[in-house]
Design an enzyme around this catalytic site. Structure first.
Site, PDB file in Angstrom:
ATOM      1  N   HIS A  45       1.747  -7.544   1.070  1.00  0.00           N
ATOM      2  CA  HIS A  45       2.668  -7.337  -0.061  1.00  0.00           C
ATOM      3  C   HIS A  45       3.620  -8.531  -0.195  1.00  0.00           C
ATOM      4  O   HIS A  45       3.919  -8.978  -1.295  1.00  0.00           O
ATOM      5  CB  HIS A  45       3.523  -6.080   0.157  1.00  0.00           C
ATOM      6  CG  HIS A  45       2.730  -4.810   0.274  1.00  0.00           C
ATOM      7  ND1 HIS A  45       2.725  -4.060   1.418  1.00  0.00           N
ATOM      8  CD2 HIS A  45       1.945  -4.159  -0.610  1.00  0.00           C
ATOM      9  CE1 HIS A  45       1.973  -2.987   1.238  1.00  0.00           C
ATOM     10  NE2 HIS A  45       1.478  -3.026   0.019  1.00  0.00           N
ATOM     11  N   ASP A 162      -8.040  -5.422  -2.831  1.00  0.00           N
ATOM     12  CA  ASP A 162      -8.472  -4.288  -3.654  1.00  0.00           C
ATOM     13  C   ASP A 162      -9.191  -4.830  -4.892  1.00  0.00           C
ATOM     14  O   ASP A 162      -8.701  -4.735  -6.020  1.00  0.00           O
ATOM     15  CB  ASP A 162      -7.254  -3.451  -4.042  1.00  0.00           C
ATOM     16  CG  ASP A 162      -6.559  -2.894  -2.812  1.00  0.00           C
ATOM     17  OD1 ASP A 162      -6.936  -1.804  -2.365  1.00  0.00           O
ATOM     18  OD2 ASP A 162      -5.666  -3.577  -2.254  1.00  0.00           O
TER      19      ASP A 162
HETATM   20  P1  AMP Z   1      -0.740  -0.910  -1.882  1.00  0.00           P
HETATM   21  O1  AMP Z   1       0.688  -0.765  -1.480  1.00  0.00           O
HETATM   22  O2  AMP Z   1      -1.700  -0.742  -0.782  1.00  0.00           O
HETATM   23  O3  AMP Z   1      -1.077  -0.160  -3.130  1.00  0.00           O
HETATM   24  O4  AMP Z   1      -0.862  -2.448  -2.296  1.00  0.00           O
HETATM   25  C1  AMP Z   1      -0.045  -3.021  -3.264  1.00  0.00           C
HETATM   26  C2  AMP Z   1      -0.599  -4.364  -3.655  1.00  0.00           C
HETATM   27  O5  AMP Z   1      -0.636  -5.197  -2.511  1.00  0.00           O
HETATM   28  C3  AMP Z   1      -2.030  -4.270  -4.175  1.00  0.00           C
HETATM   29  O6  AMP Z   1      -2.176  -5.159  -5.260  1.00  0.00           O
HETATM   30  C4  AMP Z   1      -2.840  -4.694  -3.004  1.00  0.00           C
HETATM   31  O7  AMP Z   1      -4.080  -5.271  -3.358  1.00  0.00           O
HETATM   32  C5  AMP Z   1      -1.934  -5.731  -2.375  1.00  0.00           C
HETATM   33  N1  AMP Z   1      -2.286  -5.900  -0.963  1.00  0.00           N
HETATM   34  C6  AMP Z   1      -2.395  -4.934  -0.017  1.00  0.00           C
HETATM   35  N2  AMP Z   1      -2.811  -5.460   1.156  1.00  0.00           N
HETATM   36  C7  AMP Z   1      -2.970  -6.791   0.946  1.00  0.00           C
HETATM   37  C8  AMP Z   1      -3.380  -7.884   1.768  1.00  0.00           C
HETATM   38  N3  AMP Z   1      -3.724  -7.725   3.040  1.00  0.00           N
HETATM   39  N4  AMP Z   1      -3.419  -9.114   1.210  1.00  0.00           N
HETATM   40  C9  AMP Z   1      -3.072  -9.303  -0.083  1.00  0.00           C
HETATM   41  N5  AMP Z   1      -2.682  -8.309  -0.900  1.00  0.00           N
HETATM   42  C10 AMP Z   1      -2.630  -7.075  -0.409  1.00  0.00           C
END
Ligand code: AMP
Length: 519
Positions: A45, A162
């Site tokens: 994030h 994702d």
């Molecule tokens: P989430 O909180 O899991 O819904 O993720 C929020 C955003 O952060 C989404 O756009 C995810 O794709 C991105 N994200 C989560 N994990 C990663 C990671 N390891 N590397 C890059 N972006 C990430």
């Protein structure tokens, strides 16, 4: 940093931000970046936030564990909620405001059918993760649309981890004409290669170590791809074989699809998204890699006067790549506008003409021959060098619609690759996935000296070095803070300071880097 939980408060805050003039950047409007998350923030994030900080005046992070995207059997209740920690991480990262609404505030209860929702194409939502998570992407699309509508950001940031989500969001933004640019950021990983995820908390230390196999299996398949393998069965077979070496991994799917449409591929012609979902213990993990057949792209950015265009032209010629002459493209658009009899300041009419035109370029490997240019099928190689075009090109190039039209054209060429492009934001914005990114600099005094030499050879007005240095400093400041396409160094760009180097020496350095990067 502010924390808002209601739409009204956030809107009020954003309105106030918009009404404050940007003294530092001297710009009239404020750019807003949105990073949508479900909280439990980690380095993944934070990488999105950092990028948003670099590219916007105001950064909003939304934290919302969206009930619509969880099936009844999934971990909605147990999903980590760590608002206090997220607040301090957001604060440290320089976030301007966190938006953490309740489900009620967004009008969400657990049933999608009781409210207006956004339905992306079923061909995109029923594949990959959609197979085992029916309704998930409809829930994501609905809330992301709502957040985009509430925040109205200039840019919104998503992670490549994702990949299906990004493809669906890009599609909904296009289909519903949202006025936002979607920025995809690379996956941030643990040292083992495991993609960082809030759900990694469900893993024991032993399982965390085992989970590195997801990335490893994708890398093995990528190696085979780089050695020429294109067949889906073979590429997926390599992943499955490696995953099978770790007993605790329960594979849900290994698929190869087209990255934008998510249609299954039997063979990679242009590019393929090789994606995995697997369970280890309590955690459902996903990962992917994009395999591109396209030829490499070299992005050269840097301040004015660092020698970019001459170097880019030479590098392209030496490597047999196309030199993407952006200057010629702006000239072609200017020619078209002048030809259409539109006033230079009629931005809407210009937007209409340029958004539907098509430009073709061919470059010759002979350095003394100009790039040949066609616009809407008509060759304009000579016509774009007229005095009238020269006099108007910078006014046209400063218009947002013109920049957007050109960006689309450049990126469509980028699909095939095999080109060298130079500018201010090629590596950060136009081709963020360029294989080689170079940031060419030179000290102000060196650039002033070069400019003075140019003036002397052209027998133009002589300026003192001090005057030239002052002008260059001002130009640098304006270029780095301008609203449209500001000068930016990509974090993964290699900086070359050209002080004391000849054009040929710089070219040679870039060619060497190219060969190193592409082994
Ligand atoms: P989430 O909180 O899991 O819904 O993720 C929020 C955003 O952060 C989404 O756009 C995810 O794709 C991105 N994200 C989560 N994990 C990663 C990671 N390891 N590397 C890059 N972006 C990430």
């Amino acid at each position: 940093m502010r924390l808002f939980t209601t739409v009204a408060a956030l809107r009020c805050y954003l309105n106030l931000c918009q009404s404050k003039p940007q003294i530092e950047t001297n710009s009239l409007s404020v750019s807003i970046g949105l990073v949508p998350t479900m909280g439990a923030l980690h380095e993944g994030h934070l990488s999105l936030i950092e990028r948003a900080k670099r590219e916007n005046d105001v950064v909003i992070v939304s934290i919302f564990v969206n009930p619509l995207q969880f099936a009844p059997t999934e971990d909605y209740q147990s999903y980590p909620r760590t608002l206090d920690r997220d607040r301090s991480l957001g604060q440290q990262a320089g976030v301007d405001a966190i938006f953490a609404p309740t489900a009620e505030e967004l009008g969400v209860n657990e049933k999608l059918s009781s409210r207006t929702s956004v339905l992306p194409p079923p061909s995109m939502t029923s594949v990959l993760c959609g197979k085992s998570r029916p309704g998930h992407f409809q829930g994501v699309a609905t809330i992301v649309s709502q957040l985009l509508n509430i925040v109205q950001p200039n840019k919104a940031y998503f992670g490549q981890k994702d990949a299906q989500q990004v493809a669906i969001i890009r599609r909904l933004v296009k289909d519903l004409s949202f006025n936002v640019e979607i920025v995809t950021c690379p996956t941030v990983r643990e040292a083992s290669g495991l993609a960082k995820s809030s759900r990694n908390q469900y893993l024991t230390p032993e399982q965390t170590a085992q989970a590195g196999v997801l990335y490893r299996s994708l890398q093995l398949s990528k190696l085979a791809f780089q050695a020429g393998e294109r067949d889906s069965k073979v590429l997926k077979g390599i992943v499955n074989k490696e995953l099978a070496t770790v007993k605790s991994v329960a594979v849900e799917y290994v698929e190869l699809v087209e990255p934008n449409t998510l249609m299954p591929l039997e063979k990679i012609e242009e590019q393929g998204l090789l994606a995995i979902a697997a369970r280890i213990g309590e955690a459902r993990l996903i990962d992917n890699v994009v395999l591109k057949v396209r030829q490499p792209i070299v992005a050269i950015d840097g301040p004015a006067g660092a020698g970019k265009s001459t170097v880019a032209r030479q590098v392209a010629a030496a490597l047999g790549l196309v030199y993407l002459d952006t200057g010629a493209m702006y000239r072609a658009l200017t020619w078209l506008v002048l030809q259409s009899g539109i006033a230079i300041d009629d931005e809407s009419a210009i937007a209409q003409v340029v958004s539907s035109c098509s430009i073709q370029l061919t470059s010759s490997t002979q350095l003394d021959r100009p790039v040949r240019v066609w616009i809407n099928g008509e060759e304009v190689t000579q016509a774009i060098r007229s005095l009238e075009v020269t006099a108007n090109v910078s006014a046209i190039a400063a218009q947002k619609a013109v920049r957007m039209a050109l960006l689309q054209q450049q990126q469509s060429w980028g699909l095939k690759g095999g080109l060298v492009a130079e500018g201010r934001d090629i590596g950060t914005h136009v081709f963020p996935d360029a294989e080689l990114k170079v940031f060419l600099t030179a000290s102000v005094s060196e650039r002033a000296r070069r400019r003075q030499q140019d003036f002397q050879t052209q027998e133009q007005v002589d300026c003192t070095l001090e005057q030239l240095e002052q002008t260059i400093k001002e130009r640098d400041r304006a270029d780095s803070t301008r609203e449209l396409a500001p000068l930016q160094k990509a974090p993964d760009a290699i900086e070359i300071c050209t002080d004391g180097l000849s054009i040929n020496q710089v070219t040679e350095k870039i060619i060497n880097l190219y060969h190193k990067v592409l082994i």
